[in-house]
Design an enzyme around this catalytic site. Structure first.
Site, PDB file in Angstrom:
ATOM      1  N   ARG A 193       0.788  -1.223   0.000  1.00  0.00           N
ATOM      2  CA  ARG A 193       0.000   0.000   0.000  1.00  0.00           C
ATOM      3  C   ARG A 193       0.825   1.280   0.000  1.00  0.00           C
ATOM      4  O   ARG A 193       0.270   2.373   0.082  1.00  0.00           O
ATOM      5  CB  ARG A 193      -0.974   0.033   1.184  1.00  0.00           C
ATOM      6  CG  ARG A 193      -1.971  -1.100   1.170  1.00  0.00           C
ATOM      7  CD  ARG A 193      -3.115  -0.852   2.127  1.00  0.00           C
ATOM      8  NE  ARG A 193      -2.692  -0.865   3.514  1.00  0.00           N
ATOM      9  CZ  ARG A 193      -3.540  -0.848   4.552  1.00  0.00           C
ATOM     10  NH1 ARG A 193      -4.844  -0.827   4.326  1.00  0.00           N
ATOM     11  NH2 ARG A 193      -3.102  -0.858   5.785  1.00  0.00           N
ATOM     12  N   ASP A 194       2.144   1.169  -0.109  1.00  0.00           N
ATOM     13  CA  ASP A 194       2.967   2.378  -0.182  1.00  0.00           C
ATOM     14  C   ASP A 194       4.194   2.127  -1.047  1.00  0.00           C
ATOM     15  O   ASP A 194       5.311   2.516  -0.698  1.00  0.00           O
ATOM     16  CB  ASP A 194       3.378   2.822   1.220  1.00  0.00           C
ATOM     17  CG  ASP A 194       3.862   4.273   1.249  1.00  0.00           C
ATOM     18  OD1 ASP A 194       3.464   5.042   0.348  1.00  0.00           O
ATOM     19  OD2 ASP A 194       4.620   4.631   2.164  1.00  0.00           O
ATOM     20  N   VAL A 195       3.985   1.457  -2.174  1.00  0.00           N
ATOM     21  CA  VAL A 195       5.087   1.185  -3.090  1.00  0.00           C
ATOM     22  C   VAL A 195       5.397   2.449  -3.878  1.00  0.00           C
ATOM     23  O   VAL A 195       4.544   2.978  -4.580  1.00  0.00           O
ATOM     24  CB  VAL A 195       4.725   0.034  -4.051  1.00  0.00           C
ATOM     25  CG1 VAL A 195       5.863  -0.211  -5.023  1.00  0.00           C
ATOM     26  CG2 VAL A 195       4.425  -1.229  -3.260  1.00  0.00           C
TER      27      VAL A 195
ATOM     28  N   ASN B 170      10.839   4.139  -1.436  1.00  0.00           N
ATOM     29  CA  ASN B 170      10.824   2.918  -0.631  1.00  0.00           C
ATOM     30  C   ASN B 170      11.549   1.761  -1.305  1.00  0.00           C
ATOM     31  O   ASN B 170      11.431   0.621  -0.870  1.00  0.00           O
ATOM     32  CB  ASN B 170       9.380   2.496  -0.321  1.00  0.00           C
ATOM     33  CG  ASN B 170       8.727   3.425   0.681  1.00  0.00           C
ATOM     34  OD1 ASN B 170       9.415   4.141   1.414  1.00  0.00           O
ATOM     35  ND2 ASN B 170       7.409   3.439   0.719  1.00  0.00           N
TER      36      ASN B 170
ATOM     37  N   SER C 194       0.432   7.017  -0.202  1.00  0.00           N
ATOM     38  CA  SER C 194       0.979   8.274  -0.695  1.00  0.00           C
ATOM     39  C   SER C 194       0.112   8.753  -1.843  1.00  0.00           C
ATOM     40  O   SER C 194      -0.192   7.977  -2.752  1.00  0.00           O
ATOM     41  CB  SER C 194       2.426   8.076  -1.166  1.00  0.00           C
ATOM     42  OG  SER C 194       3.239   7.640  -0.086  1.00  0.00           O
TER      43      SER C 194
END
Length: 575
Positions: free
Chosen positions: A3-5, A9, A42
């Site tokens: 959920r935050d690729v 990161n 994001s």
């Protein structure tokens, strides 16, 4: 489900290995079809169903691990900002061990085979590991995600309302690469493939299985560029349960929409709360569909300078925050592209800012009409280095004359009221014309509903039109009153400067500022000269103003038979 690729990161080790980090927003699923319903991520990378899940109930408002597939597609699309060569030209030779000056985020932008090898290195792992490899292979590069330059709230709105983003120039890339992006960025999650289905795409199946050689190549490139690092890094934004987090030290803030038409529940209370919260954050402009709602902040705001003129120059409305310049820019573009007249109506109560926003609107139209031929002589925004005054003086000068004409109309048609020292006491219709090349060519003005009673009224709290005070005080300062048969002392009835017992003088305007009126009259004269009024024409206007003041001193009395009236003080008109 990560959920935050995103690019920040994804890390590379010194051995050329790819690592996915920051699992703060991730959740372990019970099974492949398990779903979540929390709004996190994001903004630029969030899938539409994540943004929209708060508007639905039950399973219809949940999402599965295909939100990470959307992030893969977004990372594909961001390469448009860099100089990638993979998937672009099949004739390019493999990049092997040669020195480079690329940014660390560009180290994968060299060969399609490098991408494939990194994807297949985890082909036997879980779906999430494959996501990690695919994201790394596609995303890393010197680019930026769609909507990165927008406010996060506006970015979320654009993700929901706009078609999926694409490469900047799709024709420069292979069909497989474009199709891979289209598969990932399917807005309907039910039609979007799972990770294992995505592995069968031709863009990935055409790649070799052995990636060891290319991992070593990555290591060599990394050693060469690691010391350069990144000069600047934009603050990261995250969304958690409708709260926007920007940076580590900033407290979470509620996200407020820039278009009230997009509210989930449209009621009087929700609209007032939204407007109040936006105003507290310094945003006085808000869209309601195609309508711009402006709340007068009653303070000076630095949002009308050259920087903002350039920012709202030939842009899509969704590219910037709500602003009066956005209305002018859209009207100008529609008039030029569709060759149809555009209409902008400003309405509101007194002190709402109609006159001020009209002038801002006209200034931006004038700016657009003057800079159209000088702003991009070489295709770039060279105008950013010019001053606004330079732009106004460029072109044929018609735009500057429009502003001068409006100021003249306001001096002659504006007056002070008990609550507004510069109230517009008429309705002005202005038709601005442009040439076929987009330059300002002129304007036609119509005045309606002028308060003619204001000249002769006896109400002391209602001041007369500004021009009468400008003229009289300037003539008195220059000792030219005798030339127009006027007396000193500002005691003329139409000036209404004599105080009466118990009267309320209202707001502070030209009537209470004789010294300021002198400089304003000088400006008025300059504006008339700019519109080619010669000395004789100006003197005719001064004589008319003097005659109005003198007529106000004429009194009448009944005749002896009381059937008519006669002038009581004919000596006023003797000269």
């Amino acid at each position: 489900m990560h959920r935050d690729v995103k690019g920040s990161n994804i890390l590379l080790t010194k051995e050329g290995e790819v690592k996915l980090v920051d699992f703060g927003l991730s959740r372990k699923l019970k099974n492949t079809l398990d779903k979540r319903s929390t709004i996190v991520g994001s903004p630029c990378w969030m899938a539409p169903e994540v943004i929209n899940c708060s508007q639905k109930e039950g399973d219809s408002g949940a999402y599965d691990n295909r939100v990470d597939v959307w992030a893969i597609g977004i990372r594909e699309a961001i390469f448009r900002g860099g100089v990638p060569t993979f998937a672009r030209r099949e004739s390019r030779k493999p990049f092997r061990g040669e020195k480079t000056s690329l940014h660390p985020n560009e180290i994968l932008n060299h060969d399609l085979s490098v991408i494939g090898s990194l994807v297949y290195c985890d082909s036997d792992a879980s779906d999430h590991a494959v996501t990690k490899a695919g994201i790394t292979a596609i995303e890393l590069g010197d680019g930026k995600p769609p909507f990165q330059d927008m406010h996060p709230t506006r970015a979320l709105f654009q993700i929901m309302r706009n078609p999926p983003p694409t490469l900047y120039r799709p024709a420069n890339w292979t069909q497989d690469y474009n199709d891979f992006i289209a598969e990932c960025l399917e807005k309907n999650p039910e039609h979007r493939p799972y990770i294992m289905e995505l592995m069968e795409h031709p863009f990935l199946t055409a790649l070799p299985e052995n990636d060891y050689h290319f991992a070593q190549e990555l290591k060599a490139i990394l050693d060469d560029v690691a010391e350069k690092g990144r000069s600047t890094r934009l603050p990261e934004s995250n969304v958690r349960k409708n709260l926007l987090e920007t940076g580590q030290n900033s407290p979470p803030q509620m996200m407020h929409t820039e278009d009230l038409a997009a509210l989930d529940q449209i009621t009087e209370d929700t609209i007032l709360v939204e407007l109040h919260e936006r105003l507290k954050q310094g945003h006085s402009h808000t869209f309601v569909g195609d309508v711009l709602l402006v709340i007068n902040p009653n303070e000076e705001q630095d949002i009308y300078g050259l920087k903002h003129h350039v920012q709202y120059q030939f842009k899509s409305r969704c590219d910037n925050a709500p602003h009066i310049f956005a209305v002018a820019d859209r009207a100008y573009q529609d008039a030029m592209h569709h060759e149809e007249p555009q209409y902008v109506l400003l309405a509101g109560e007194t002190l709402s800012g109609k006159t001020t926003n009209f002038l801002h609107l006209l200034k931006h139209l004038s700016y657009l009409g003057k800079c159209v031929s000088i702003a991009y002589p070489c295709g770039g925004p060279a105008i950013i280095h010019r001053s606004l005054e330079h732009v106004i003086q460029s072109g044929n000068g018609a735009g500057d004359k429009l502003l001068q004409a409006v100021q003249i109309v306001h001096a002659m048609g504006n007056a002070a009221t008990p609550i507004n020292p510069d109230s517009t006491r008429h309705m002005l219709q202005m038709e601005v014309t442009f040439t076929s090349t987009g330059k300002v060519s002129g304007a036609i003005l119509w005045l309606f509903q002028l308060e003619k009673w204001r000249v002769t009224t006896s109400e002391r709290h209602q001041a007369n039109f500004h021009i009468l005070y400008y003229f009289y005080d300037a003539m008195e300062a220059d000792r030219n009153l005798e030339r127009y048969h006027l007396d000193g002392g500002r005691r003329y009835r139409y000036l209404r400067t004599t105080k009466t017992e118990g009267s309320s003088e209202g707001s502070h305007g030209p009537r209470e500022d004789p010294q300021g009126n002198v400089s304003k009259f000088r400006d008025f004269q300059k504006r008339l000269a700019a519109l080619d009024f010669d000395k004789e024409q100006q003197d005719t206007l001064w004589c008319l103003l003097a005659a109005i003041l003198l007529l106000g001193e004429v009194t009448f009395k009944d005749t002896e038979d009381k059937k008519a009236a006669e002038i009581e003080n004919p000596d006023v008109l003797a000269d």
